[in-house]
Design a protein around this motif. Structure first.
Motif, short mmCIF file in Angstrom:
data_model
loop_
_atom_site.label_atom_id
_atom_site.label_comp_id
_atom_site.label_asym_id
_atom_site.label_seq_id
_atom_site.Cartn_x
_atom_site.Cartn_y
_atom_site.Cartn_z
N SER A 7 3.80 -1.72 26.26
CA SER A 7 3.96 -0.43 25.59
C SER A 7 4.65 -0.58 24.25
CB SER A 7 4.78 0.51 26.47
OG SER A 7 4.14 0.70 27.70
N PRO A 8 4.22 0.21 23.26
CA PRO A 8 4.92 0.21 21.98
C PRO A 8 6.06 1.21 21.99
CG PRO A 8 2.88 1.47 21.80
CD PRO A 8 2.95 0.93 23.20
N SER A 9 7.24 0.76 21.58
CA SER A 9 8.36 1.67 21.34
C SER A 9 8.48 1.82 19.84
CB SER A 9 9.67 1.11 21.89
OG SER A 9 9.67 1.11 23.29
N VAL A 10 8.57 3.05 19.36
CA VAL A 10 8.67 3.33 17.93
C VAL A 10 9.79 4.33 17.70
CG1 VAL A 10 6.20 2.92 17.58
CG2 VAL A 10 7.00 5.24 17.96
N VAL A 11 10.37 4.27 16.50
CA VAL A 11 11.37 5.28 16.17
C VAL A 11 10.64 6.58 15.88
CG1 VAL A 11 13.23 3.75 15.45
CG2 VAL A 11 11.47 4.38 13.81
N SER A 12 11.17 7.67 16.37
CA SER A 12 10.47 8.95 16.33
C SER A 12 9.94 9.33 14.96
CB SER A 12 11.39 10.06 16.84
OG SER A 12 11.64 9.88 18.20
N TRP A 13 10.71 9.10 13.91
CA TRP A 13 10.28 9.51 12.58
C TRP A 13 9.09 8.72 12.09
CZ3 TRP A 13 10.68 5.73 8.87
CH2 TRP A 13 11.53 4.67 9.15
N ARG A 14 8.75 7.60 12.73
CA ARG A 14 7.59 6.80 12.33
C ARG A 14 6.41 7.00 13.28
NH1 ARG A 14 9.75 2.43 9.31
NH2 ARG A 14 8.31 2.20 7.66
N THR A 15 6.58 7.82 14.30
CA THR A 15 5.55 7.97 15.32
C THR A 15 4.18 8.30 14.74
OG1 THR A 15 7.18 8.67 16.93
CG2 THR A 15 4.92 9.23 17.41
N ARG A 59 18.74 10.42 21.44
CA ARG A 59 18.54 10.10 22.85
C ARG A 59 18.93 8.65 23.18
NH1 ARG A 59 14.69 13.12 25.40
NH2 ARG A 59 15.51 13.13 27.47
N ASN A 60 18.66 7.71 22.28
CA ASN A 60 18.94 6.30 22.53
C ASN A 60 19.32 5.62 21.22
OD1 ASN A 60 18.97 3.63 23.40
ND2 ASN A 60 17.23 3.91 24.76
N PRO A 61 20.56 5.84 20.75
CA PRO A 61 20.95 5.35 19.43
C PRO A 61 20.89 3.83 19.27
CG PRO A 61 22.82 6.38 20.54
CD PRO A 61 21.62 6.62 21.40
N ALA A 62 21.25 3.07 20.29
CA ALA A 62 21.23 1.60 20.17
C ALA A 62 19.80 1.08 20.03
CB ALA A 62 21.92 0.96 21.38
N TYR A 63 18.89 1.57 20.85
CA TYR A 63 17.49 1.14 20.78
C TYR A 63 16.86 1.59 19.46
CZ TYR A 63 12.99 -0.24 22.91
OH TYR A 63 11.80 -0.83 23.21
N HIS A 64 17.23 2.78 19.02
CA HIS A 64 16.75 3.30 17.74
C HIS A 64 17.19 2.37 16.60
CE1 HIS A 64 16.51 5.95 14.20
NE2 HIS A 64 15.59 6.60 14.88
N ARG A 65 18.47 1.94 16.63
CA ARG A 65 18.97 1.02 15.59
C ARG A 65 18.22 -0.31 15.63
NH1 ARG A 65 23.89 2.99 17.32
NH2 ARG A 65 24.33 1.08 18.46
N LEU A 66 17.93 -0.81 16.82
CA LEU A 66 17.21 -2.08 16.97
C LEU A 66 15.81 -1.97 16.34
CD1 LEU A 66 16.92 -4.96 18.36
CD2 LEU A 66 15.75 -3.70 20.16
N VAL A 78 7.66 -0.93 15.17
CA VAL A 78 7.22 -0.97 16.57
C VAL A 78 7.75 -2.24 17.23
CG1 VAL A 78 5.21 -1.05 18.10
CG2 VAL A 78 5.09 0.25 15.98
N VAL A 79 8.27 -2.11 18.45
CA VAL A 79 8.60 -3.28 19.26
C VAL A 79 7.87 -3.16 20.59
CG1 VAL A 79 10.85 -3.68 18.18
CG2 VAL A 79 10.71 -2.27 20.24
N LEU A 80 7.63 -4.29 21.22
CA LEU A 80 6.95 -4.31 22.51
C LEU A 80 7.95 -3.95 23.60
CD1 LEU A 80 4.44 -6.86 23.74
CD2 LEU A 80 6.40 -6.40 25.16
N ASN A 81 7.56 -3.06 24.48
CA ASN A 81 8.40 -2.64 25.59
C ASN A 81 7.58 -2.79 26.86
OD1 ASN A 81 10.04 -1.39 27.45
ND2 ASN A 81 10.21 0.52 26.36
N THR A 82 8.01 -3.62 27.77
CA THR A 82 7.28 -3.81 29.01
C THR A 82 8.25 -3.72 30.18
OG1 THR A 82 5.63 -5.20 30.12
CG2 THR A 82 7.44 -6.34 29.04
N SER A 83 7.74 -3.58 31.38
CA SER A 83 8.59 -3.46 32.56
C SER A 83 9.40 -4.74 32.75
CB SER A 83 7.73 -3.24 33.80
OG SER A 83 6.97 -2.08 33.66
N PHE A 84 10.63 -4.58 33.19
CA PHE A 84 11.49 -5.73 33.46
C PHE A 84 11.52 -5.93 34.97
CE2 PHE A 84 16.08 -7.48 32.77
CZ PHE A 84 15.68 -8.71 33.25
#
Length: 131
Positions: A7-15, A59-66, A78-84
């Motif tokens: 899954s792609p995780s993106v910062v909301s303002w770039r969605t 909602r998730n400031p640390a992940y947003h900063r990353l 965009v970063v890849l987000n997959t199940s752990f």
């Protein structure tokens, strides 16, 4: 056999530049814009979709900063987000994360603000003086 769904995780303002609609919970599959598919192939499913996670600063400031730091460095928000997990339910605690790390061939795991990395066998056998 189902293909792995990253899954792609993106910062909301770039969605809007990546997919059709925001979703903070990765519960929906959206078409990845045609012009972005070559830029983010690891998170684009074979049918041209992605299970997008829109990450908001509130909602998730640390992940947003990353993700924002990655975007600044690479130009790709965009970063890849997959199940752990591995052959078990999804990891839900730091203890389960470390247990999964030690049972698998993962190189590293981050738990809260701590990076845990595997030491190469040669270095371990030589007795690293920093231990």
């Amino acid at each position: 056999m189902q293909p792995e769904r990253r899954s792609p995780s993106v910062v909301s303002w770039r969605t809007a530049s990546v997919s059709a609609a925001p979703d903070p919970f990765m519960q929906q599959v959206y078409p990845v814009r045609e012009e972005k598919r070559d830029e983010i192939p690891a998170v684009t499913h074979v049918d041209g979709t992605g299970r997008l996670q829109a990450v908001g600063k509130d909602r998730n400031p640390a992940y947003h900063r990353l993700i924002s730091a990655f975007a600044e460095k690479t130009g790709t928000p965009v970063v890849l987000n997959t199940s752990f997990n591995e052959n078990e339910p999804i990891v839900e605690s730091p203890e389960q994360a470390l247990d999964c790390f030690f049972r698998t061939a993962m190189d590293a795991v981050v738990v809260e603000n701590t990076l845990v990395q595997r030491q190469p066998v040669e270095a371990a056998a030589a007795g690293d003086p920093s231990d």
